[in-house]
Design a protein around this motif. Structure first.
Motif, short mmCIF file in Angstrom:
data_model
loop_
_atom_site.label_atom_id
_atom_site.label_comp_id
_atom_site.label_asym_id
_atom_site.label_seq_id
_atom_site.Cartn_x
_atom_site.Cartn_y
_atom_site.Cartn_z
N MET A 1 -1.61 12.95 -11.45
CA MET A 1 -0.40 13.65 -11.91
C MET A 1 -0.67 15.14 -11.96
O MET A 1 -1.73 15.59 -12.41
CB MET A 1 0.00 13.14 -13.31
N ASP A 3 -0.63 18.94 -13.17
CA ASP A 3 -0.76 19.52 -14.50
C ASP A 3 0.54 20.24 -14.85
O ASP A 3 0.85 21.30 -14.29
CB ASP A 3 -1.94 20.49 -14.53
N LYS A 4 1.31 19.67 -15.77
CA LYS A 4 2.64 20.18 -16.09
C LYS A 4 2.58 21.45 -16.95
O LYS A 4 3.63 22.02 -17.27
CB LYS A 4 3.45 19.10 -16.81
N LYS A 25 -4.07 21.92 -27.44
CA LYS A 25 -4.45 20.50 -27.37
C LYS A 25 -5.81 20.27 -28.02
O LYS A 25 -6.00 19.30 -28.77
CB LYS A 25 -4.47 20.04 -25.92
N SER A 36 -7.21 8.33 -26.81
CA SER A 36 -6.75 8.16 -25.43
C SER A 36 -7.22 6.85 -24.80
O SER A 36 -6.63 6.37 -23.82
CB SER A 36 -7.20 9.34 -24.56
N GLN A 165 3.53 20.56 -23.39
CA GLN A 165 3.15 19.56 -22.38
C GLN A 165 1.71 19.11 -22.60
O GLN A 165 1.39 17.92 -22.47
CB GLN A 165 3.32 20.14 -20.98
N LYS A 166 0.82 20.02 -22.93
CA LYS A 166 -0.57 19.65 -23.21
C LYS A 166 -0.65 18.77 -24.45
O LYS A 166 -1.35 17.76 -24.48
CB LYS A 166 -1.42 20.89 -23.41
N GLU A 169 0.33 15.11 -24.01
CA GLU A 169 -0.68 14.22 -23.42
C GLU A 169 -1.34 13.37 -24.50
O GLU A 169 -1.75 12.23 -24.25
CB GLU A 169 -1.73 15.04 -22.67
N ALA A 172 0.73 10.03 -25.32
CA ALA A 172 0.92 8.99 -24.31
C ALA A 172 0.34 7.62 -24.68
O ALA A 172 0.91 6.59 -24.31
CB ALA A 172 0.35 9.45 -22.97
N GLN A 193 8.40 13.81 -22.63
CA GLN A 193 7.15 14.29 -22.04
C GLN A 193 6.07 13.22 -22.13
O GLN A 193 5.35 12.95 -21.15
CB GLN A 193 6.70 15.56 -22.75
N ALA A 194 5.92 12.62 -23.32
CA ALA A 194 4.88 11.61 -23.52
C ALA A 194 5.09 10.41 -22.61
O ALA A 194 4.13 9.86 -22.05
CB ALA A 194 4.86 11.17 -24.98
N HIS A 197 3.87 11.28 -19.14
CA HIS A 197 2.41 11.29 -19.11
C HIS A 197 1.85 9.86 -19.14
O HIS A 197 0.77 9.60 -18.61
CB HIS A 197 1.84 12.09 -20.27
#
Length: 488
Positions: A1, A3-4, A25, A36, A165-166, A169, A172, A193-194, A197
């Motif tokens: 993906m 990097d947004k 982040k 994660s 956006q960071k 992540e 997610a 956004q999540a 991701h």
């Protein structure tokens, strides 16, 4: 993906802004932990408040395995957070429209999953936002130099979106066990956004308000907006890097839908407006609905309006509904401050059956006096206003998400610069007043509604005309768009 946070709709971020996003982040990881690699289970349970009227099922995460299967054909996820009441209210509108269209709405609140990094991050941000909202009402200096600029220009910049956006992540992992082919409507940008991701395939980002800000961007989703002014602002990312001309959003990523409104309210617009005018002509008490926001601010304005209306309540020229949401202390403070308030009031506290019964009876029976509503449950606290709206004559509210609802509205002073555009839009559509920026102007409008017929009639007529034009069909259109993405 991709990097947004590095490139947003073809617009590269500076190395400095990208570094700040990475640091944001990293700060949250250090504070809240890294989950994660967690394989969170997801399960469906009934929502005590919304399952019966709207068919809503909650998606619970990290609370055991699922016994009820997801419906991957008719299911649609409403992804949200509790940050104030606004995003919950928009979510209820989406769930209502989905239910009316024959779909099964799944409620996914990313701020409700205890123990997850996702909820810890959002909860921390929510606490800061609520504090800022309250401080802005107490300190003119804080409001002028901190809160208004942040809500008006700070959130408008692409650099803010890069950091979000960071941070998204980190959210997610809560989607780990959620089927990725169920369409999702995000009523706040973080769930949208999540979801992206996390690999969710069909995401719609339902943008609130009427002031375009980069805060609300979720590249990869279809963005929907409620006003044509917002459409143009988002299309060219107007002011998102101050005065720099940016590459526009692709046309396919942006859709005007109209206002996000519950099916039950839209379906009954003509009936409810006619009832308002009938009560006015018959000299019945005019019903004022005062609703406090999820940040718990604006008690002082409430107090001024109630004091002004007390003589009319005693003379049976006015009746008041007061919904303090889940802030019982606000009502306790009001009763201490306003002499005679408690004696004139009937409280409907933490009894949902009683609240539902009152709202239904008020559609057909006379209402006198003052009725106060408080509910500890967040769903009841928010949905209470929706139920009371149909039988109310005038809604008094700050110009946030309620600015788009089909009821005559008197706008109190905003909380955050972005909200003023909600009042501007409503006044242009004819279903609300200008923003009353102080108590004297607020009381002037209360007097107009109370002592004449013209203002109420004008707004009721406009609301009925707006319905014919499809202005209030936004929630239906968002749901249809989300489900259509599966067949693209």
């Amino acid at each position: 993906m991709a990097d947004k946070s590095k490139i947003i709709f073809g617009n590269p971020m500076s190395a400095k802004d990208y570094k700040k996003a990475l640091q944001s982040k990293k700060k949250f990881l250090k504070k809240y932990g890294d989950d994660s690699k967690a394989a969170y289970a997801a399960k469906l349970v009934e929502n005590a408040t919304l399952t019966a009227p709207l068919g809503v099922m909650d998606i619970r995460v990290n609370e055991g395995t699922n016994e009820v299967p997801f419906d991957t054909e008719k299911g649609i996820i409403v992804g949200n957070i509790r940050m104030g009441f606004g995003h919950y209210r928009i979510s209820i509108a989406m769930a209502s429209a989905a239910h009316a269209l024959g779909y099964t709405p799944y409620w996914m609140d990313l701020n409700s999953y205890k123990g997850t990094t996702c909820t810890k991050v959002i909860g921390g941000q929510n606490d800061l936002y609520s504090l800022g909202s309250r401080l802005s009402q107490k300190s003119k200096l804080f409001n002028k130099f901190v809160w208004e600029p942040m809500n008006y220009e700070g959130f408008r910049q692409l650099s803010y979106n890069a950091a979000d956006q960071k941070n998204a992540e980190l959210m997610a992992p809560v989607f780990h066990s959620v089927p990725k082919d169920i369409p999702l409507i995000g009523t706040h940008v973080w769930p949208a956004q999540a979801a992206l991701h996390a690999g969710m395939k069909y995401v719609v980002n339902a943008i609130p308000d009427n002031w375009p800000m980069a805060l609300h961007l979720a590249e990869g989703a279809t963005h929907t907006i409620q006003t044509h002014q917002s459409y143009m602002g988002y299309r060219i990312l107007n002011g998102f890097k101050k005065k720099q001309v940016l590459k526009p959003m692709p046309a396919k990523d942006l859709v005007y839908t109209g206002h996000y409104i519950d099916h039950e309210l839209v379906a009954n617009i003509e009936k409810d407006c006619d009832a308002r005018m009938s009560r006015k002509k018959n000299g019945e008490p005019m019903r004022f609905l005062l609703t406090i926001g999820g940040a718990g601010a604006q008690r002082e304005l409430f107090a001024a309006v109630i004091k002004y209306l007390l003589p009319a309540v005693k003379e049976k020229k006015a009746a008041i509904y007061v919904n303090v949401g889940d802030y019982k202390a606000v009502w306790e403070e009001l009763t201490k401050e306003i002499s005679g308030l408690e004696a004139l009031s009937t409280t409907h506290f933490n009894d949902w059956d009683d609240t539902v019964s009152f709202s239904e009876n008020a559609l057909v029976a006379p209402v006198e006096g003052i009725h106060a509503f408080w509910h500890e449950n967040i769903f009841e606290a928010v949905y209470c206003t929706n139920l009371l709206m149909r039988s109310a004559d005038v809604l008094l509210t700050k110009p946030s998400e309620l600015a788009f609802y089909p009821i005559p509205k008197l706008f109190l002073k905003r909380i955050g610069g972005h909200e003023k555009w909600g009042a501007i839009h409503s006044a242009e559509m004819g279903d609300g007043t200008l923003e009353c920026e102080d108590i004297p102007h607020t009381l002037q409008m209360v007097s107009l509604f109370l002592n004449e017929e013209a203002t109420l009639k004008y707004m009721c007529d406009r609301i009925k005309a707006n319905k014919v034009a499809g202005l209030y069909d936004g929630a239906y259109e968002v749901v249809k768009l989300a489900m259509a993405k599966k067949s693209e």
